[in-house]
Write a protein that holds these residues in place. Sequence first.
Motif, PDB file in Angstrom:
ATOM      1  N   GLN A 143       0.807  -1.221   0.000  1.00  0.00           N
ATOM      2  CA  GLN A 143       0.000   0.000   0.000  1.00  0.00           C
ATOM      3  C   GLN A 143       0.839   1.270   0.000  1.00  0.00           C
ATOM      4  OE1 GLN A 143      -4.031   0.451   1.022  1.00  0.00           O
ATOM      5  NE2 GLN A 143      -3.632  -0.634   2.938  1.00  0.00           N
ATOM      6  N   VAL A 144       1.970   1.234   0.695  1.00  0.00           N
ATOM      7  CA  VAL A 144       2.840   2.412   0.763  1.00  0.00           C
ATOM      8  C   VAL A 144       4.034   2.260  -0.167  1.00  0.00           C
ATOM      9  CG1 VAL A 144       4.307   3.808   2.266  1.00  0.00           C
ATOM     10  CG2 VAL A 144       2.096   2.992   3.097  1.00  0.00           C
ATOM     11  N   THR A 145       4.635   1.077  -0.173  1.00  0.00           N
ATOM     12  CA  THR A 145       5.686   0.747  -1.135  1.00  0.00           C
ATOM     13  C   THR A 145       5.304  -0.575  -1.788  1.00  0.00           C
ATOM     14  OG1 THR A 145       7.011  -0.491   0.485  1.00  0.00           O
ATOM     15  CG2 THR A 145       7.433   1.876   0.292  1.00  0.00           C
ATOM     16  N   ASP A 146       5.817  -0.816  -2.989  1.00  0.00           N
ATOM     17  CA  ASP A 146       5.379  -1.995  -3.729  1.00  0.00           C
ATOM     18  C   ASP A 146       6.141  -3.263  -3.355  1.00  0.00           C
ATOM     19  OD1 ASP A 146       7.805  -1.507  -4.862  1.00  0.00           O
ATOM     20  OD2 ASP A 146       7.040  -1.039  -6.863  1.00  0.00           O
ATOM     21  N   ASP A 147       6.939  -3.213  -2.279  1.00  0.00           N
ATOM     22  CA  ASP A 147       7.697  -4.402  -1.894  1.00  0.00           C
ATOM     23  C   ASP A 147       7.417  -4.849  -0.462  1.00  0.00           C
ATOM     24  OD1 ASP A 147       8.858  -2.272  -0.614  1.00  0.00           O
ATOM     25  OD2 ASP A 147      10.924  -2.931  -0.961  1.00  0.00           O
ATOM     26  N   ALA A 148       6.466  -4.211   0.228  1.00  0.00           N
ATOM     27  CA  ALA A 148       6.271  -4.492   1.649  1.00  0.00           C
ATOM     28  C   ALA A 148       4.864  -4.995   1.944  1.00  0.00           C
ATOM     29  CB  ALA A 148       6.548  -3.234   2.481  1.00  0.00           C
ATOM     30  N   LEU A 149       4.793  -5.872   2.930  1.00  0.00           N
ATOM     31  CA  LEU A 149       3.523  -6.377   3.441  1.00  0.00           C
ATOM     32  C   LEU A 149       3.567  -6.317   4.957  1.00  0.00           C
ATOM     33  CD1 LEU A 149       1.465  -9.449   2.398  1.00  0.00           C
ATOM     34  CD2 LEU A 149       2.303  -9.330   4.752  1.00  0.00           C
ATOM     35  N   SER A 150       2.472  -5.888   5.568  1.00  0.00           N
ATOM     36  CA  SER A 150       2.430  -5.831   7.032  1.00  0.00           C
ATOM     37  C   SER A 150       1.250  -6.634   7.556  1.00  0.00           C
ATOM     38  CB  SER A 150       2.335  -4.378   7.519  1.00  0.00           C
ATOM     39  OG  SER A 150       1.074  -3.827   7.208  1.00  0.00           O
ATOM     40  N   VAL A 151       1.456  -7.229   8.716  1.00  0.00           N
ATOM     41  CA  VAL A 151       0.405  -7.923   9.445  1.00  0.00           C
ATOM     42  C   VAL A 151       0.282  -7.226  10.789  1.00  0.00           C
ATOM     43  CG1 VAL A 151      -0.342 -10.095  10.473  1.00  0.00           C
ATOM     44  CG2 VAL A 151       0.892 -10.100   8.296  1.00  0.00           C
ATOM     45  N   ALA A 152      -0.919  -6.809  11.151  1.00  0.00           N
ATOM     46  CA  ALA A 152      -1.122  -6.003  12.360  1.00  0.00           C
ATOM     47  C   ALA A 152      -2.243  -6.584  13.203  1.00  0.00           C
ATOM     48  CB  ALA A 152      -1.438  -4.554  11.994  1.00  0.00           C
ATOM     49  N   ALA A 153      -2.157  -6.342  14.510  1.00  0.00           N
ATOM     50  CA  ALA A 153      -3.170  -6.813  15.456  1.00  0.00           C
ATOM     51  C   ALA A 153      -3.440  -5.712  16.476  1.00  0.00           C
ATOM     52  CB  ALA A 153      -2.697  -8.081  16.165  1.00  0.00           C
ATOM     53  N   PRO A 154      -4.625  -5.742  17.090  1.00  0.00           N
ATOM     54  CA  PRO A 154      -4.980  -4.682  18.041  1.00  0.00           C
ATOM     55  C   PRO A 154      -4.331  -4.857  19.405  1.00  0.00           C
ATOM     56  CG  PRO A 154      -6.773  -6.249  17.847  1.00  0.00           C
ATOM     57  CD  PRO A 154      -5.751  -6.657  16.838  1.00  0.00           C
ATOM     58  N   VAL A 155      -4.181  -3.732  20.090  1.00  0.00           N
ATOM     59  CA  VAL A 155      -3.770  -3.682  21.497  1.00  0.00           C
ATOM     60  C   VAL A 155      -4.915  -3.039  22.256  1.00  0.00           C
ATOM     61  CG1 VAL A 155      -2.167  -2.664  23.160  1.00  0.00           C
ATOM     62  CG2 VAL A 155      -1.310  -3.546  20.976  1.00  0.00           C
ATOM     63  N   ARG A 156      -5.387  -3.700  23.300  1.00  0.00           N
ATOM     64  CA  ARG A 156      -6.555  -3.222  24.038  1.00  0.00           C
ATOM     65  C   ARG A 156      -6.164  -2.691  25.417  1.00  0.00           C
ATOM     66  NH1 ARG A 156     -11.200  -4.884  21.447  1.00  0.00           N
ATOM     67  NH2 ARG A 156     -10.858  -6.444  19.811  1.00  0.00           N
ATOM     68  N   GLY A 157      -6.914  -1.668  25.846  1.00  0.00           N
ATOM     69  CA  GLY A 157      -6.734  -1.123  27.176  1.00  0.00           C
ATOM     70  C   GLY A 157      -7.528  -1.909  28.195  1.00  0.00           C
ATOM     71  N   PRO A 158      -7.494  -1.487  29.464  1.00  0.00           N
ATOM     72  CA  PRO A 158      -8.190  -2.226  30.525  1.00  0.00           C
ATOM     73  C   PRO A 158      -9.675  -2.435  30.275  1.00  0.00           C
ATOM     74  CG  PRO A 158      -6.730  -0.571  31.452  1.00  0.00           C
ATOM     75  CD  PRO A 158      -6.762  -0.324  29.973  1.00  0.00           C
ATOM     76  N   ASP A 159     -10.321  -1.501  29.568  1.00  0.00           N
ATOM     77  CA  ASP A 159     -11.760  -1.616  29.308  1.00  0.00           C
ATOM     78  C   ASP A 159     -12.071  -2.380  28.023  1.00  0.00           C
ATOM     79  OD1 ASP A 159     -10.852   0.194  27.466  1.00  0.00           O
ATOM     80  OD2 ASP A 159     -12.230   1.804  28.024  1.00  0.00           O
ATOM     81  N   GLY A 160     -11.049  -2.896  27.367  1.00  0.00           N
ATOM     82  CA  GLY A 160     -11.253  -3.665  26.153  1.00  0.00           C
ATOM     83  C   GLY A 160     -11.216  -2.856  24.876  1.00  0.00           C
ATOM     84  N   LYS A 161     -11.185  -1.537  24.982  1.00  0.00           N
ATOM     85  CA  LYS A 161     -11.137  -0.707  23.778  1.00  0.00           C
ATOM     86  C   LYS A 161      -9.743  -0.775  23.145  1.00  0.00           C
ATOM     87  CE  LYS A 161     -14.694   2.624  25.173  1.00  0.00           C
ATOM     88  NZ  LYS A 161     -14.995   4.051  25.444  1.00  0.00           N
ATOM     89  N   VAL A 162      -9.711  -0.723  21.824  1.00  0.00           N
ATOM     90  CA  VAL A 162      -8.439  -0.759  21.100  1.00  0.00           C
ATOM     91  C   VAL A 162      -7.750   0.594  21.243  1.00  0.00           C
ATOM     92  CG1 VAL A 162      -7.361  -0.987  18.835  1.00  0.00           C
ATOM     93  CG2 VAL A 162      -9.238  -2.513  19.486  1.00  0.00           C
ATOM     94  N   VAL A 163      -6.557   0.589  21.824  1.00  0.00           N
ATOM     95  CA  VAL A 163      -5.829   1.830  22.087  1.00  0.00           C
ATOM     96  C   VAL A 163      -4.575   1.954  21.228  1.00  0.00           C
ATOM     97  CG1 VAL A 163      -6.692   2.006  24.448  1.00  0.00           C
ATOM     98  CG2 VAL A 163      -4.563   0.756  24.007  1.00  0.00           C
ATOM     99  N   ALA A 164      -4.159   0.857  20.607  1.00  0.00           N
ATOM    100  CA  ALA A 164      -2.940   0.870  19.794  1.00  0.00           C
ATOM    101  C   ALA A 164      -2.977  -0.340  18.882  1.00  0.00           C
ATOM    102  CB  ALA A 164      -1.687   0.853  20.678  1.00  0.00           C
TER     103      ALA A 164
END
Length: 261
Positions: A203-224
């Motif tokens: 998406q940003v460069t034509d040679d890279a792929l990223s895999v991402a996952a959520p980080v949740r705070g104490p209340d379960g909301k995604v914060v990072a």
Amino acid sequence: MTALPHSRLGSRGGSPTAPDRLLSVLAAFDHDHPALSLTDISRRAGLTLTTTHRLVGALADWGALERDDAGVYHVGLRLWEVAALAPRGVALRQLALPYLEDLYEATHENVQLAVRDGADVVYIEWIAGRSSVGVHIRVGARWPLHATGVGLVLLAHCEPREQEEYCASPLAVFTPYTLAEPAELRRVLAEVRRTGVAVSSRQVTDDALSVAAPVRGPDGKVVAAVSVVVPQADAQVPVLVPAVRLAGLGISRALGWRPER
């Protein structure tokens, strides 16, 4: 990233306020312009030289700016001290670092931690991998949410109204593979919510792929979001997904999240 015009820093019609002008001086500095002369600051902030001189003097006295022997200004350590108090900044980085290091040891690829700021993703930690994949990332860098793996995770867990507003706005394009159609972006966001991970390819460069996952705070909301970036040509996505998920879960638990709640 370029400096924000002072008109976007808080003024609501008419002339910019005193806080607007002060913030415009700080906004003149970015990763591409870490050192500026007084004239440069004046030009980038859109202020007169006299006003800039007065504001820079006040900021330097407080420690927000520092002047070197050549008369060039840099961001001062006082701002770093204040920024260290941000719960989404240094504090989050310190808690997350052991898990980011584990993810790096498992993959030996680029590892990133990011948070959302409006329509952008902001990277707050980055561990460089051994591959030569093109990664235009450094701590403090910003990218549009839709163009990165971490951004897709953060956008997917926004409020529905915020997602719709984002999808309806112009979508910046960096490669032929960047998500540029609102309908396709909505489909991808739904898939991220369903699977719990985001895969962003070329998406940003034509040679890279990223895999991402959520980080949740104490209340379960995604914060990072946490991600690993690898060369797209030989990416082993099924292998990367559990490793990234585990890192996200570990950071979430360190922040106080308990799935059983």
